[in-house]
Design an enzyme around this catalytic site. Structure first.
Site, PDB file in Angstrom:
ATOM      1  N   PHE A 146       0.863  -1.186   0.000  1.00 36.61           N
ATOM      2  CA  PHE A 146       0.000   0.000   0.000  1.00 36.61           C
ATOM      3  C   PHE A 146       0.894   1.229   0.000  1.00 36.61           C
ATOM      4  O   PHE A 146       1.667   1.454   0.919  1.00 36.61           O
ATOM      5  CB  PHE A 146      -0.953   0.064   1.201  1.00 36.61           C
ATOM      6  CG  PHE A 146      -1.846   1.272   1.103  1.00 36.61           C
ATOM      7  CD1 PHE A 146      -3.007   1.234   0.332  1.00 36.61           C
ATOM      8  CD2 PHE A 146      -1.501   2.472   1.702  1.00 36.61           C
ATOM      9  CE1 PHE A 146      -3.807   2.367   0.182  1.00 36.61           C
ATOM     10  CE2 PHE A 146      -2.290   3.608   1.553  1.00 36.61           C
ATOM     11  CZ  PHE A 146      -3.448   3.552   0.797  1.00 36.61           C
ATOM     12  N   ASP A 231       9.049   3.047   2.159  1.00 40.25           N
ATOM     13  CA  ASP A 231       7.856   3.831   2.463  1.00 40.25           C
ATOM     14  C   ASP A 231       7.567   3.651   3.943  1.00 40.25           C
ATOM     15  O   ASP A 231       7.058   2.622   4.374  1.00 40.25           O
ATOM     16  CB  ASP A 231       6.683   3.345   1.605  1.00 40.25           C
ATOM     17  CG  ASP A 231       5.388   4.116   1.902  1.00 40.25           C
ATOM     18  OD1 ASP A 231       5.336   4.823   2.935  1.00 40.25           O
ATOM     19  OD2 ASP A 231       4.435   3.993   1.107  1.00 40.25           O
ATOM     20  N   LYS A 260       2.165  11.224   7.416  1.00 41.46           N
ATOM     21  CA  LYS A 260       1.294  10.930   8.550  1.00 41.46           C
ATOM     22  C   LYS A 260       1.741  11.620   9.850  1.00 41.46           C
ATOM     23  O   LYS A 260       1.493  12.796  10.014  1.00 41.46           O
ATOM     24  CB  LYS A 260       1.128   9.414   8.703  1.00 41.46           C
ATOM     25  CG  LYS A 260       0.306   8.850   7.533  1.00 41.46           C
ATOM     26  CD  LYS A 260      -0.319   7.506   7.794  1.00 41.46           C
ATOM     27  CE  LYS A 260      -1.327   7.174   6.705  1.00 41.46           C
ATOM     28  NZ  LYS A 260      -0.973   6.056   5.847  1.00 41.46           N
TER      29      LYS A 260
END
Ligand SMILES: *Cc1c(COP(=O)(O)O)cnc(C)c1O
Length: 403
Positions: A146, A231, A260
């Site tokens: 993802f 990531d 985030k």
């Protein structure tokens, strides 16, 4: 239904369903305010947040120091665009360098934008530095990844739903099984410029690769002169009990992608960190973002990072995560397949759908979200206390052991 039977929540949910696109299926809890690990709905109910906005609020909701920075900076200047310089961006760069040890950074807003930036950097590096013909660069990625939702990123998703109907898709990606270093080696061609990987797969269900995988991947990348791009948008900034998840194996990537919790949840802030050789491929005009690197974002991110370090939230994540995981491992239910995790990032894998468990936990005062159907993800803010973990554990046990 008479008007008196309609609660406040129900009316708001009806509005959302009527006027908003249905690209999410949220739990029916309408949050109005939050503080630390707790969120409160419009009806005054309190819940312990075990999702932490997919780890964007590692520092806890509405952290007072970050809030103060947001307010102070909003009074000064919020957006200059990169047509001009701003003080906060320069300081943010220097602090990121000091914290993470990469030569340079490129600030963006959302995580997906940072991944796109990394893909562009890798391709251009492949062409300019490695001599891969323009338009031929290949990037290796993992199954069940993802990395976000843009057209290019979903082009290398293995989740059929993420791609369905959104073609034509972007070519240039090769998919290997997650955690398989041999497959990585075999997938490399003369046109390979990078390997993009999550050190632990979050959305796939807290999937921890075999020991040594990342370190092995780093060695293979070095040997073949391709970029290792981690990531760490979700795994980074303390979530797994280390500042970055790659540190569990001391496998420093060439490119680190963060987002985030970089803003403590106040504001979308992301960044790509890399060497001068990699980010140096960008010349003025090659890439940009109106809001990327704005002074409000940078000020907020600077304080969010400071909070993470000064409040020792990384160490807390390791300590509280071990405590929580060990308690959750004592759960017994025929429907329970596995409990696994690193730091305060815990997956409870079930034999059946996790969604009904999320609904039941909500009724007990705990908010979490199923990921990939059968995994309950437990990822509270890193500020959670032992007492709050005990409180949560009692309720999780009740729901899981009831089945
Ligand atoms: C959330 C996430 C993204 C995308 O970030 P957005 O801010 O939602 O665009 C990318 N990669 C990983 C690993 C993520 O968890």
């Amino acid at each position: 239904m008479s008007v008196t039977e309609i609660t406040h929540s129900e009316q708001l949910i009806a509005l959302e369903e009527r006027f908003g696109a249905h690209n999410y299926r949220p739990l029916d809890v309408v949050i109005e305010r939050a503080e630390g690990v707790w969120v409160y709905d419009v009806d005054g109910e309190r819940y312990l947040d075990c999702l932490a906005a997919y780890s964007a609020v590692n520092q806890g909701h509405c952290h007072p120091r970050i809030l103060e920075t947001l307010i102070q900076q909003a009074h000064k200047v919020t957006l200059t665009s990169r047509a001009f310089r701003n003080d906060q961006l320069a300081l943010f760069y220097a602090e990121l360098h000091e914290l993470a040890g990469f030569d340079m950074a490129l600030p963006m807003n959302s995580g997906a934008e940072a991944v796109e930036t990394a893909v562009k950097a890798a391709r251009k590096w492949g062409h300019k530095v490695r001599g891969i013909p323009d338009g031929k660069a290949e990037i290796i990625v993992c199954a069940n990844n993802f990395h976000g939702r843009t057209v290019t990123i979903i082009s290398f998703s293995t989740d059929q739903q993420y791609r369905d109907g959104f073609g034509p898709l972007t070519p240039g990606f090769t998919i290997i099984p997650y955690g398989d270093a041999k497959a990585l080696r075999e997938a490399i061609t003369p046109n390979t410029c990078a390997f993009l990987v999550e050190p632990i797969q979050g959305e796939a269900g807290i999937i921890i690769p075999p020991d040594g995988f990342l370190k092995g991947a780093a060695a293979i990348c070095r040997e073949h002169r391709i970029l290792l791009m981690c990531d760490e948008i979700q795994s980074g900034l303390g979530r797994t009990g280390k500042l970055f998840a790659y540190m569990h194996e001391d496998a420093k990537p060439d490119v680190l992608i963060i987002g985030k919790a970089l803003s403590g949840g106040f504001y979308p802030v992301s960044a790509v960190l890399a060497s001068k050789e990699v980010l140096g491929v960008f010349n003025p005009g090659d890439h940009g973002s109106t809001f990327g690197g704005n002074p409000l974002a940078c000020a907020v991110a600077r304080t969010a990072l400071r909070v993470l370090i000064e409040e020792k939230l990384v160490e807390r994540s390791a300590e509280m995560g071990t405590y929580f995981l060990n308690r959750l491992k004592t759960l017994r239910s025929p429907d329970l397949k596995e409990v696994r995790g690193r730091g305060l990032w815990i997956g409870i894998e079930l034999h059946s759908a996790a969604r009904p468990y999320c609904e039941a936990l909500k009724d007990e005062g705990i908010l979490c979200k199923e990921t990939h159907d059968k995994v309950l993800r437990i990822a509270p803010p890193l500020t959670i206390t032992r007492e709050e973990i005990d409180w949560a554990f009692d309720r999780i046990r009740k729901v899981i052991e009831r089945g």
